[in-house]
Design a protein around this motif. Structure first.
Motif, mmCIF file in Angstrom:
data_model
loop_
_atom_site.group_PDB
_atom_site.id
_atom_site.type_symbol
_atom_site.label_atom_id
_atom_site.label_comp_id
_atom_site.label_asym_id
_atom_site.label_seq_id
_atom_site.Cartn_x
_atom_site.Cartn_y
_atom_site.Cartn_z
ATOM 1 N N GLU A 55 37.126 44.323 44.439
ATOM 2 C CA GLU A 55 38.190 44.072 45.400
ATOM 3 C C GLU A 55 38.081 45.033 46.577
ATOM 4 O O GLU A 55 37.740 46.214 46.402
ATOM 5 N N TYR A 56 38.365 44.513 47.752
ATOM 6 C CA TYR A 56 38.493 45.333 48.959
ATOM 7 C C TYR A 56 39.955 45.255 49.358
ATOM 8 O O TYR A 56 40.455 44.182 49.703
ATOM 9 N N GLU A 57 40.658 46.393 49.290
ATOM 10 C CA GLU A 57 42.110 46.341 49.391
ATOM 11 C C GLU A 57 42.681 47.602 50.014
ATOM 12 O O GLU A 57 41.991 48.620 50.159
ATOM 13 N N SER A 58 43.979 47.530 50.348
ATOM 14 C CA SER A 58 44.710 48.690 50.842
ATOM 15 C C SER A 58 44.750 49.765 49.761
ATOM 16 O O SER A 58 44.885 49.469 48.575
ATOM 17 N N TRP A 68 36.894 49.880 48.308
ATOM 18 C CA TRP A 68 36.395 48.995 47.261
ATOM 19 C C TRP A 68 36.831 49.507 45.903
ATOM 20 O O TRP A 68 36.907 50.710 45.669
ATOM 21 N N GLU A 69 37.106 48.576 44.997
ATOM 22 C CA GLU A 69 37.491 48.954 43.638
ATOM 23 C C GLU A 69 36.979 47.904 42.652
ATOM 24 O O GLU A 69 37.144 46.697 42.871
ATOM 25 N N LEU A 70 36.347 48.380 41.573
ATOM 26 C CA LEU A 70 35.926 47.492 40.500
ATOM 27 C C LEU A 70 37.103 47.214 39.575
ATOM 28 O O LEU A 70 37.875 48.118 39.260
ATOM 29 N N VAL A 267 41.089 41.282 49.324
ATOM 30 C CA VAL A 267 40.181 40.183 49.051
ATOM 31 C C VAL A 267 39.294 40.589 47.880
ATOM 32 O O VAL A 267 38.893 41.754 47.777
ATOM 33 N N GLY A 268 39.045 39.670 46.965
ATOM 34 C CA GLY A 268 38.254 40.009 45.785
ATOM 35 C C GLY A 268 37.463 38.823 45.279
ATOM 36 O O GLY A 268 37.851 37.657 45.469
ATOM 37 N N VAL A 269 36.328 39.125 44.620
ATOM 38 C CA VAL A 269 35.495 38.109 43.984
ATOM 39 C C VAL A 269 35.027 38.659 42.640
ATOM 40 O O VAL A 269 35.005 39.871 42.422
ATOM 41 N N GLY A 270 34.654 37.771 41.738
ATOM 42 C CA GLY A 270 34.162 38.238 40.444
ATOM 43 C C GLY A 270 33.630 37.108 39.595
ATOM 44 O O GLY A 270 33.678 35.919 39.962
ATOM 45 N N PHE A 271 33.098 37.497 38.421
ATOM 46 C CA PHE A 271 32.550 36.566 37.437
ATOM 47 C C PHE A 271 33.233 36.784 36.101
ATOM 48 O O PHE A 271 33.619 37.903 35.752
#
Length: 275
Positions: A55-58, A68-70, A267-271
């Protein structure tokens, strides 16, 4: 929101890999919404999904710093008819479908709190750390038809530090009934004075330690927001998902010295691998 190109990539993947999802088309999710994990494949019993997202977030609510945060993804679920019980990270909950158009949900989770170190630029210095605390989340969605194309949503978050409420409308894109596709929600968020001051208030001690002016919020409208969710089966076991969130603060929140931005974004993406 600098990484919205990631969502465009997901949309491209949706077209390129649609042929790999045919095995999932006959499955029916409890509710066919991409924002809701359902690993049960339409069957009663245990289900399990495990994955990872980025995720890329506040950095914190009101922050003008981003990073960025996992994040771990997935859940352990048990389905019985129109009910799913689940454990996902720090959340334990239940959701149930009633009369095909009502989705009810109750979750006990944890608020991560806030630490002075969340601001690399020192904007929280002197405000102290906020402890993690338990929260109860109650939610209801009312669809206009059994296909869950459009719906109303209401949510209440309550715990030891006040109450927050969310009210909105949603729309689902695509015809799949297995929980894939995308959805868009428009929401209004309100909070009481205790919840508002937890995030954006500054008491006398904090003001003396930080040099910021003492600030007290009265509660009421917190923000208006938009939330986009995407989910797609790459093959029989792998899912790809994405989310983008934008929340624009009310004038009272924007006037707080803690709110160095007029908005919060993520905004975030993942599997996820479904066993």
């Amino acid at each position: 929101m600098k990484k919205l190109t990631g969502l465009l990539l997901l949309l491209c993947l949706n077209g390129l890999t649609s042929q790999a999802a045919f095995a999932q088309d006959e499955e029916t999710a409890l509710v066919p919404l991409p924002s809701l994990d359902d690993f049960t494949r339409g069957e009663d019993g245990w289900a399990f999904g495990l994955g990872l997202g980025v995720e890329y977030e506040s950095a914190y609510e009101g922050s003008d710093e981003f990073g960025w945060e996992l994040q771990p993804a997935g859940a352990v679920q048990w389905r019985s008819g129109d009910n799913i019980f689940y454990f996902a990270g720090e959340a334990l909950g239940w959701r149930g479908l009633r009369a095909d158009t009502w989705l009810l949900e109750a979750t006990v989770g944890f608020d991560e709190g806030r630490e002075e170190g969340d601001s690399d630029d020192g904007h929280l210095d002197g405000l102290g750390d906020q402890d993690e605390g338990a929260e109860l989340v109650l939610q209801a969605r009312r669809a206009f038809d059994s296909n869950w194309r459009n719906w109303l949503v209401g949510r209440v978050v309550t715990g030891g530090d006040g109450n927050l409420g969310l009210f909105g409308v949603g729309h689902r894109f695509g015809d799949q009934m297995n929980g894939t596709g995308s959805e868009l929600n428009l929401v209004m968020v309100v909070h009481d004075s205790e919840y508002a001051n937890k995030g954006f208030g500054i008491d006398a001690n904090q003001a003396a330690a930080s040099g910021l002016p003492e600030t007290h919020l009265s509660g009421g409208l917190r923000s208006i927001g938009i939330d986009y969710n995407f989910r797609h089966y790459v093959n029989n076991n792998w899912q790809i998902y994405g989310e983008a969130l934008f929340e624009y603060y009310s004038s009272e929140v924007r006037e707080s010295p803690i709110a160095r931005n007029n908005y919060e974004a993520e905004v975030g993406v993942g599997f996820i691998y479904v066993f």
